[in-house]
Design an enzyme around this catalytic site. Structure first.
Site, PDB file in Angstrom:
ATOM      1  N   ILE A 127     -44.603 -88.705  42.978  1.00  0.00           N
ATOM      2  CA  ILE A 127     -44.657 -87.522  42.696  1.00  0.00           C
ATOM      3  C   ILE A 127     -44.545 -86.795  41.206  1.00  0.00           C
ATOM      4  O   ILE A 127     -44.128 -87.558  40.654  1.00  0.00           O
ATOM      5  CB  ILE A 127     -43.613 -86.872  43.716  1.00  0.00           C
ATOM      6  CG1 ILE A 127     -43.663 -85.383  44.107  1.00  0.00           C
ATOM      7  CG2 ILE A 127     -42.208 -87.233  43.113  1.00  0.00           C
ATOM      8  CD1 ILE A 127     -42.599 -84.829  44.906  1.00  0.00           C
TER       9      ILE A 127
ATOM     10  N   HIS B 215     -47.035 -97.427  39.034  1.00  0.00           N
ATOM     11  CA  HIS B 215     -45.862 -96.489  38.869  1.00  0.00           C
ATOM     12  C   HIS B 215     -44.416 -96.886  38.867  1.00  0.00           C
ATOM     13  O   HIS B 215     -44.476 -97.687  39.943  1.00  0.00           O
ATOM     14  CB  HIS B 215     -46.189 -95.145  39.699  1.00  0.00           C
ATOM     15  CG  HIS B 215     -47.364 -94.491  39.198  1.00  0.00           C
ATOM     16  ND1 HIS B 215     -48.672 -94.717  39.143  1.00  0.00           N
ATOM     17  CD2 HIS B 215     -47.174 -93.091  38.488  1.00  0.00           C
ATOM     18  CE1 HIS B 215     -49.248 -94.060  38.306  1.00  0.00           C
ATOM     19  NE2 HIS B 215     -48.629 -92.842  38.296  1.00  0.00           N
TER      20      HIS B 215
ATOM     21  N   SER C  10     -42.713 -91.500  31.448  1.00  0.00           N
ATOM     22  CA  SER C  10     -42.085 -91.426  32.546  1.00  0.00           C
ATOM     23  C   SER C  10     -40.683 -91.057  32.365  1.00  0.00           C
ATOM     24  O   SER C  10     -39.656 -90.405  33.299  1.00  0.00           O
ATOM     25  CB  SER C  10     -42.127 -92.862  33.231  1.00  0.00           C
ATOM     26  OG  SER C  10     -43.456 -92.897  34.101  1.00  0.00           O
TER      27      SER C  10
ATOM     28  N   GLU D 162     -40.058 -87.251  32.052  1.00  0.00           N
ATOM     29  CA  GLU D 162     -40.392 -86.731  33.322  1.00  0.00           C
ATOM     30  C   GLU D 162     -39.275 -86.847  34.230  1.00  0.00           C
ATOM     31  O   GLU D 162     -38.728 -85.919  35.102  1.00  0.00           O
ATOM     32  CB  GLU D 162     -41.838 -87.180  33.972  1.00  0.00           C
ATOM     33  CG  GLU D 162     -42.944 -86.778  33.190  1.00  0.00           C
ATOM     34  CD  GLU D 162     -44.330 -87.413  33.358  1.00  0.00           C
ATOM     35  OE1 GLU D 162     -45.190 -87.216  32.603  1.00  0.00           O
ATOM     36  OE2 GLU D 162     -44.269 -88.444  34.103  1.00  0.00           O
TER      37      GLU D 162
END
Lengths: 174, 174
Positions: free
Chosen positions: B123, B69, B86, B89
């Site tokens: 998260i 990540h 990603s 987000e």
């Protein structure tokens, strides 16, 4: 580009994964996982950690590794979307220079293999020329699924071995 | 783009991995592995198969997932090299629009977190705004490593849940 193992051991995980993340094709999770086991005494110990991680996966996970591999002389080669490592390996074994008869035979056998097993034919292309690859693909289509899963994983490890050797010096003092 | 589960079940592995391969960030092996378990009765069953695969990994493998990540508001966001998912987000939670004080605080805390745990702070950004993310990052830096590993994997599953919902219809007839 070749680093010694001490340099590898000193890398933060981000650099470790950036540099070594594709030693198993499109599976950076494996490289990222074995970082937990550093320091490695030698390249051989790092390679063994990768092998052990793979061996401990459930059979579905091993099939998952195989499914992350492109076909030989397949759509990713045609479209230029192979990883750098795969491109070099496929080009080196003549996959980019098949004549039309070889290309159609390869496409047909790849398709037959995938339909039979549900994962692609994987072979360490650097160790073979195109005639040999076609011969093995044809022969391996006749195997049982479990045999081919294990055989494919053996080839993944050979590919990994050569990719590691191109990145990390094998000479080391224990 | 939303498919029903019957359409998902009919996909050859190559399309299945192309479409669903990043529901766990940069871990197409997981998607590719669960294909072995098709057909899935529902999206929930597919999601459960992914969760079970993750849970069965050794602790190093879970850390490997976390290490795949990117940092929030980190170098991949700056350089434009985030995955599409990603990027959406992080942008949606305001990570691309931090003021200089927030940006330096985020960078400092990300670094502290990584040095302490050996993996990045993960998260589910879609569920939080930037103030909340900074608050949680600061608080989670105080946890034990095993707690954070488990917590990070919980967040990976929330991210996966939302990514799956954006690709596959939840309505289904059993």
């Amino acid at each position: 580009m070749n680093m010694d193992i001490a340099t590898v051991n000193a890398l933060p995980y981000e650099d470790f994964v950036d540099i070594l993340g594709n030693v198993v094709e499109k599976c950076p999770i494996i490289t990222a996982a074995v970082w937990s086991g550093r320091p490695f005494l030698s390249l051989a110990v790092l390679e063994a950690a990768i092998s052990e991680f793979i061996d401990a996966l459930p059979e579905s996970g091993k099939e998952g590794i195989l499914r992350c591999h492109p076909d030989l002389a397949g759509r990713d080669l045609q479209s230029g979307s192979l990883t750098r490592e795969s491109h070099e390996e496929q080009a080196g074994s003549g996959m980019g220079a098949l004549n039309s008869g070889e290309a159609s035979r390869m496409a047909r056998l790849n398709q037959e293999y995938k339909e039979r097993f549900g994962f692609p034919f994987v072979i360490c292309a650097r160790m073979h020329d195109k005639e040999n690859i076609l011969r093995q693909l044809s022969a391996r289509c006749q195997n049982e699924r479990a045999v081919e899963r294990a055989r494919g994983i053996e080839e993944v490890k050979k590919i990994c071995h050569l990719r590691l050797q191109s990145l990390v010096l094998t000479d080391n003092k224990l």
